[in-house]
Scaffold this motif. Structure first.
Motif, PDB file in Angstrom:
ATOM      1  N   GLU A 199    -156.122  10.112 -13.934  1.00 58.95           N
ATOM      2  CA  GLU A 199    -156.025  10.942 -15.334  1.00 58.95           C
ATOM      3  C   GLU A 199    -155.972  12.431 -15.437  1.00 58.95           C
ATOM      4  O   GLU A 199    -156.922  13.069 -15.606  1.00 58.95           O
ATOM      5  CB  GLU A 199    -156.930   9.770 -16.126  1.00 58.95           C
ATOM      6  N   GLU A 200    -155.695  13.351 -16.538  1.00 61.79           N
ATOM      7  CA  GLU A 200    -155.500  14.344 -17.380  1.00 61.79           C
ATOM      8  C   GLU A 200    -155.184  14.138 -18.938  1.00 61.79           C
ATOM      9  O   GLU A 200    -154.673  13.854 -19.216  1.00 61.79           O
ATOM     10  CB  GLU A 200    -153.846  14.841 -16.606  1.00 61.79           C
ATOM     11  N   VAL A 209    -151.554  25.548 -25.449  1.00 61.18           N
ATOM     12  CA  VAL A 209    -151.404  24.929 -24.249  1.00 61.18           C
ATOM     13  C   VAL A 209    -151.168  24.497 -23.649  1.00 61.18           C
ATOM     14  O   VAL A 209    -150.654  23.328 -21.941  1.00 61.18           O
ATOM     15  CB  VAL A 209    -152.249  23.608 -24.628  1.00 61.18           C
ATOM     16  N   ALA A 210    -149.173  25.030 -23.850  1.00 62.74           N
ATOM     17  CA  ALA A 210    -147.980  24.654 -23.139  1.00 62.74           C
ATOM     18  C   ALA A 210    -148.567  24.491 -21.330  1.00 62.74           C
ATOM     19  O   ALA A 210    -147.757  24.477 -20.461  1.00 62.74           O
ATOM     20  CB  ALA A 210    -146.675  25.373 -23.409  1.00 62.74           C
ATOM     21  N   PRO A 211    -148.433  26.172 -21.027  1.00 62.96           N
ATOM     22  CA  PRO A 211    -149.118  26.562 -19.771  1.00 62.96           C
ATOM     23  C   PRO A 211    -149.758  25.391 -19.003  1.00 62.96           C
ATOM     24  O   PRO A 211    -149.313  24.555 -18.037  1.00 62.96           O
ATOM     25  CB  PRO A 211    -149.309  27.004 -18.957  1.00 62.96           C
ATOM     26  N   GLU A 212    -151.431  25.421 -19.420  1.00 62.23           N
ATOM     27  CA  GLU A 212    -152.136  23.959 -18.978  1.00 62.23           C
ATOM     28  C   GLU A 212    -151.361  22.830 -19.214  1.00 62.23           C
ATOM     29  O   GLU A 212    -151.427  21.895 -17.804  1.00 62.23           O
ATOM     30  CB  GLU A 212    -153.452  24.197 -20.038  1.00 62.23           C
ATOM     31  N   LEU A 213    -150.752  22.730 -19.933  1.00 58.56           N
ATOM     32  CA  LEU A 213    -150.016  20.792 -20.401  1.00 58.56           C
ATOM     33  C   LEU A 213    -149.388  21.050 -18.837  1.00 58.56           C
ATOM     34  O   LEU A 213    -148.995  19.575 -18.202  1.00 58.56           O
ATOM     35  CB  LEU A 213    -149.198  20.781 -21.190  1.00 58.56           C
ATOM     36  N   GLU A 214    -149.041  22.021 -18.304  1.00 57.08           N
ATOM     37  CA  GLU A 214    -147.749  21.719 -17.084  1.00 57.08           C
ATOM     38  C   GLU A 214    -148.462  21.453 -16.077  1.00 57.08           C
ATOM     39  O   GLU A 214    -147.929  20.487 -14.734  1.00 57.08           O
ATOM     40  CB  GLU A 214    -146.819  22.824 -16.933  1.00 57.08           C
ATOM     41  N   ARG A 219    -151.030  18.537 -11.572  1.00 54.59           N
ATOM     42  CA  ARG A 219    -151.417  17.168 -10.833  1.00 54.59           C
ATOM     43  C   ARG A 219    -151.440  15.909 -11.121  1.00 54.59           C
ATOM     44  O   ARG A 219    -152.038  15.670 -10.084  1.00 54.59           O
ATOM     45  CB  ARG A 219    -152.914  17.795 -11.279  1.00 54.59           C
ATOM     46  N   ALA A 220    -151.067  15.648 -11.917  1.00 57.46           N
ATOM     47  CA  ALA A 220    -151.411  13.945 -12.230  1.00 57.46           C
ATOM     48  C   ALA A 220    -149.957  13.722 -11.178  1.00 57.46           C
ATOM     49  O   ALA A 220    -150.421  12.111 -10.316  1.00 57.46           O
ATOM     50  CB  ALA A 220    -151.249  13.588 -13.328  1.00 57.46           C
ATOM     51  N   ARG A 221    -148.998  13.899 -11.215  1.00 59.68           N
ATOM     52  CA  ARG A 221    -148.306  13.763 -10.196  1.00 59.68           C
ATOM     53  C   ARG A 221    -148.198  14.051  -8.270  1.00 59.68           C
ATOM     54  O   ARG A 221    -148.198  13.076  -7.890  1.00 59.68           O
ATOM     55  CB  ARG A 221    -146.626  14.636 -10.852  1.00 59.68           C
ATOM     56  N   ALA A 222    -148.783  15.191  -8.545  1.00 57.36           N
ATOM     57  CA  ALA A 222    -149.370  15.500  -6.789  1.00 57.36           C
ATOM     58  C   ALA A 222    -150.078  14.350  -6.298  1.00 57.36           C
ATOM     59  O   ALA A 222    -150.984  13.526  -5.059  1.00 57.36           O
ATOM     60  CB  ALA A 222    -150.275  16.143  -6.689  1.00 57.36           C
ATOM     61  N   TRP A 226    -146.400   9.618  -9.368  1.00 61.35           N
ATOM     62  CA  TRP A 226    -145.958   9.442 -10.307  1.00 61.35           C
ATOM     63  C   TRP A 226    -146.539  10.374 -11.929  1.00 61.35           C
ATOM     64  O   TRP A 226    -147.111  10.708 -11.431  1.00 61.35           O
ATOM     65  CB  TRP A 226    -145.654   7.743 -10.791  1.00 61.35           C
ATOM     66  N   VAL A 227    -146.020  10.159 -13.164  1.00 57.41           N
ATOM     67  CA  VAL A 227    -146.561  10.598 -14.068  1.00 57.41           C
ATOM     68  C   VAL A 227    -146.467   9.419 -15.323  1.00 57.41           C
ATOM     69  O   VAL A 227    -145.191   9.445 -15.758  1.00 57.41           O
ATOM     70  CB  VAL A 227    -146.634  12.048 -14.678  1.00 57.41           C
ATOM     71  N   MET A 228    -147.134   9.235 -16.128  1.00 57.94           N
ATOM     72  CA  MET A 228    -146.714   8.962 -17.452  1.00 57.94           C
ATOM     73  C   MET A 228    -147.148   8.986 -18.157  1.00 57.94           C
ATOM     74  O   MET A 228    -148.988   8.773 -18.142  1.00 57.94           O
ATOM     75  CB  MET A 228    -147.147   6.863 -17.362  1.00 57.94           C
ATOM     76  N   ASP A 229    -147.053   9.551 -18.778  1.00 55.66           N
ATOM     77  CA  ASP A 229    -147.748  10.281 -20.021  1.00 55.66           C
ATOM     78  C   ASP A 229    -147.518   9.620 -21.608  1.00 55.66           C
ATOM     79  O   ASP A 229    -146.363   9.206 -21.975  1.00 55.66           O
ATOM     80  CB  ASP A 229    -147.921  11.912 -19.637  1.00 55.66           C
TER      81      ASP A 229
END
Length: 244
Positions: A199-200, A209-214, A219-222, A226-229
C-alpha cells in the motif's frame, strides 16, 4: 453461484461473506498470468475457509483503448462466460466468485454471472464487500464529498471528459498511470494497492505531490508486481479547470 465481495483482502471479509464462502464447494477465479497477485490474494481468502480455488485462464482482452470500447468489453465478457461455463458444468455444486472490493463498482462479475445463470439455469446471489473508495477515504481520514455536495465516480479513461463537463469532485477508479495535466491546483488524495503490504498513500496539491506520486506508484509496482490505484480529485474553490 455466489458473488462475494472481499474488500482488499482477508482482513476485510465480513462475517456474512465468511459464512457464505464456507458453504461453497469451490471458488472460480480468473488467472491472468503465472504470477497473478490478485489470484494469490483470492487463494489466501479461500484457504482460510478451507475452500478450493479453481483457476481459469483469463481470455485475452484489447486494453489499448479501442474505438469500440463497449464492444471490446462485451467480447471479453462472452469469452469469460464460455470459460467459466465449462468449469461449472464439469464440477457442478456451489461456486463462489470472489470480487476484489465490492461487486457494485467497476467490476464485471455480476454481468458474467447473470449470463452464466441463464445458460445453466441456476440461481445466484451477491454479497457486498468494502470498496476501494471507502478504504481510500478511511486511510486519508476524509469525507469523499463536501457538505451538501455530490461526488462523481468515474474511470481514468473518462476523467478528462468528465472534468471538461464540469465535475469538480471526482473519485477515479481503474486509475492506470494518471494524467493530471491541467489539474495542478486541484487537491488529490491517492492510494495504491490499498489494504495490502504494498500500500502507498499520497495527498496534497497535485502540482506539489506529482513527483512523489510517481515514486509511490513505482514502489507499489516493485513490491507487488502490479498497481491498482484509486484517488479523489477536488477542484479549488471557484476554479475553472483547464485541460488544454
Amino acid at each position: 453461484m455466489r458473488v462475494l465481495g472481499i474488500g482488499m483482502g482477508p482482513q476485510h471479509v465480513t462475517p456474512e461473506v465468511r459464512d457464505a464462502l464456507r458453504g461453497c464447494d469451490y471458488v472460480v477465479a480468473a488467472q491472468k498470468s503465472s504470477d497473478d497477485g490478485l489470484l494469490a490474494l483470492r487463494r489466501v481468502v479461500a484457504e482460510q475457509h478451507d475452500v478450493e480455488v479453481v483457476p481459469v485462464p483469463d481470455p485475452e482482452r484489447d486494453r489499448r483503448d479501442p474505438a469500440d470500447y463497449p464492444g471490446a468489453v462485451a467480447a471479453w465478457h462472452e469469452a469469460r462466460v464460455a470459460a467459466y461455463e465449462r468449469v461449472l458444468r464439469e464440477r457442478g455444486g456451489t461456486a463462489a466468485f470472489l470480487v476484489w472490493g465490492d461487486p457494485s463498482l467497476y467490476d464485471s462479475t455480476i454481468r458474467v454471472v447473470e449470463r452464466l445463470a441463464e445458460r445453466l439455469d441456476v440461481e445466484y446471489d451477491v454479497l457486498p464487500g468494502i470498496s476501494a473508495p471507502q478504504l481510500l477515504a478511511a486511510r486519508h481520514r476524509i469525507v469523499l464529498h463536501q457538505v451538501g455536495a455530490p461526488v462523481h465516480v468515474t474511470t481514468a479513461r473518462r476523467l478528462r471528459a468528465d472534468v471538461a463537463a464540469g465535475q469538480t469532485n471526482v473519485v477515479v477508479m481503474l486509475g492506470g498511470d494518471p494524467d493530471l495535466t491541467g489539474l495542478e491546483e486541484w487537491s488529490i488524495w491517492w492510494g495504491a494497492n490499498l489494504g495490502t503490504d504494498s500500500e502507498e498513500l499520497v495527498a496534497g496539491r497535485v502540482g506539489a505531490v506529482a513527483p512523489e506520486l510517481e515514486r509511490a506508484r513505482g514502489r507499489a509496482r516493485a513490491a507487488a508486481g502490479w498497481v491498482m490505484d484509486v484517488y479523489l480529485l477536488r477542484a479549488p474553490r471557484r476554479a475553472t479547470p483547464s485541460l488544454a
